[in-house]
Scaffold this active site. Structure first.
Site, PDB file in Angstrom:
ATOM      1  N   ARG A 179       0.903  -1.424  -0.117  1.00 32.12           N
ATOM      2  CA  ARG A 179      -0.151   0.127   0.151  1.00 32.12           C
ATOM      3  C   ARG A 179       1.021   1.303  -0.145  1.00 32.12           C
ATOM      4  O   ARG A 179       0.511   2.186   0.722  1.00 32.12           O
ATOM      5  CB  ARG A 179      -1.045   0.064   1.208  1.00 32.12           C
ATOM      6  CG  ARG A 179      -1.894  -1.248   1.207  1.00 32.12           C
ATOM      7  CD  ARG A 179      -2.712  -1.301   0.218  1.00 32.12           C
ATOM      8  NE  ARG A 179      -3.543  -2.513  -0.035  1.00 32.12           N
ATOM      9  CZ  ARG A 179      -3.361  -3.495  -0.586  1.00 32.12           C
ATOM     10  NH1 ARG A 179      -2.224  -3.384  -1.467  1.00 32.12           N
ATOM     11  NH2 ARG A 179      -4.051  -4.614  -0.704  1.00 32.12           N
ATOM     12  N   SER A 228     -10.993   0.886   3.053  1.00 33.31           N
ATOM     13  CA  SER A 228     -10.238   0.304   4.358  1.00 33.31           C
ATOM     14  C   SER A 228      -9.826   1.454   4.867  1.00 33.31           C
ATOM     15  O   SER A 228      -8.952   2.465   4.406  1.00 33.31           O
ATOM     16  CB  SER A 228      -9.228  -0.538   4.080  1.00 33.31           C
ATOM     17  OG  SER A 228      -9.644  -1.867   3.363  1.00 33.31           O
ATOM     18  N   GLU A 298      -4.911   4.109   6.218  1.00 35.91           N
ATOM     19  CA  GLU A 298      -5.001   4.012   4.882  1.00 35.91           C
ATOM     20  C   GLU A 298      -5.705   5.018   4.085  1.00 35.91           C
ATOM     21  O   GLU A 298      -5.411   5.434   2.984  1.00 35.91           O
ATOM     22  CB  GLU A 298      -5.528   2.786   4.603  1.00 35.91           C
ATOM     23  CG  GLU A 298      -5.404   2.322   2.889  1.00 35.91           C
ATOM     24  CD  GLU A 298      -5.621   0.743   2.864  1.00 35.91           C
ATOM     25  OE1 GLU A 298      -5.191  -0.171   3.513  1.00 35.91           O
ATOM     26  OE2 GLU A 298      -6.302   0.632   1.782  1.00 35.91           O
TER      27      GLU A 298
END
Length: 316
Positions: A179, A228, A298
């Site tokens: 990520r 998320s 995130e």
């Protein structure tokens, strides 16, 4: 900033462009959470040349932020003091190239890219149908789902730096990790080329349908959410940690941690950005206290924290 510049409004300090500039742009109308204050200016470049001109001629002290489709973004209630850049129609084009390659604009929705690849008998991009957002954001965070990530299919990407210079990047240049990518945060992605594989369109579509069902069964996809909330820490899953500290369903105001998937925040109706941030921070605090693990956001948070509002709400 010069004395003369200090007397000008922000929009007066910006260069003339072919695209559109709009003052006091409502961010709650363009983000999935539907919260947050306005941006000083919203800029929609006409094309890549227009974007490069804007970047080259915009004073460096003016903050810039690139907006995709607002899916993984929490704009704070105070709004954003600067220019939000949103890529428009010229940045959503898609085409198939020789060698089973797919060229897509950074403004294209991940889901639309997956569908376009399937229609053209190209496999490998199915996971994008399970990623809310646009290709620019997917490149920035090495988005992934169901065992695949952008790094698995990316051949090259195009980005513009803060001075308006164009950079052609290979997958290795991106410095991908979980990520994350190593490209400077103020660079703006405009295009990507994916290396895919030929397959039967019906089989590709079936795999995408399976992903859609898994998402619907496990995620609050019909709610006002932001995807998320936290990245998974090493060796653990964020949702399991949040669940283990009793934060599933936790509410502050009209903000709630989803009962269905506790790594998702939900605006149940009328929540503020401060409520959403506060309920997530409470879960984060509990996880740190119990597991000595600091969850990493995130979701991108944009704008300054309104300390006065937090104090009035008893959150400081």
């Amino acid at each position: 900033m010069t004395a003369a510049a200090a007397k000008m409004t922000l929009i007066e300090r910006l260069p003339k462009v072919k695209g559109r500039l709009r003052e006091q742009a409502a961010m709650d109308k363009v983000t999935w959470f539907q919260v947050g204050g306005p941006a000083d200016v919203l800029y929609k470049p006409d094309d890549a040349e227009d974007l490069a001109h804007f970047l080259k001629n915009t004073p460096v002290d003016i903050p810039l932020f690139t907006l995709g489709v607002g899916s993984n973004l929490l704009v704070r209630d105070s709004g954003f003091r600067g220019v939000v850049i949103r890529l428009g129609r010229k940045f959503v084009e898609m085409s198939v190239e020789t060698g089973n390659r797919l060229r897509v604009g950074a403004g294209a929705l991940d889901l639309n890219v997956a569908r376009f690849a399937a229609e053209n008998g190209l496999a490998g991009a199915e996971f994008l149908s399970g990623v809310p957002g646009s290709i620019g954001g997917a490149l920035r965070m090495n988005a992934g789902a169901y065992g695949s990530e952008v790094k698995d299919i990316l051949l090259s990407a195009t980005a513009y730096d803060r001075d308006g210079n164009c950079h052609e990047l290979t997958a290795a240049d991106m410095g991908f990790s979980y990520r994350h990518c190593e490209i400077p945060k103020d660079w703006i992605f405009t295009e990507a080329v994916f290396q895919l594989q030929p397959d039967d369109p019906a089989k590709i579509t079936n795999r995408m349908n399976e992903i859609a069902k898994r998402r619907e069964d496990s995620q609050p996809i019909k709610s006002r959410t932001g995807g998320s909330t936290f990245a998974n820490p090493d060796g653990a899953r964020a949702w399991e940690l949040v669940d283990a500290v009793g934060a599933r369903g936790l509410k502050i105001g009209n903000a709630q941690i989803s009962e269905k998937h506790c790594n998702f925040l939900i605006n149940t109706g009328g929540a503020t950005a401060a409520d959403l941030e506060a309920v997530a921070e409470e879960a984060r605090r509990r996880v740190f206290e119990k597991f000595d693990t600091l969850l990493r956001w995130e979701i991108v948070r944009l704008g300054e924290v309104d300390l006065k509002a937090k104090e009035e709400a008893g959150q400081v």
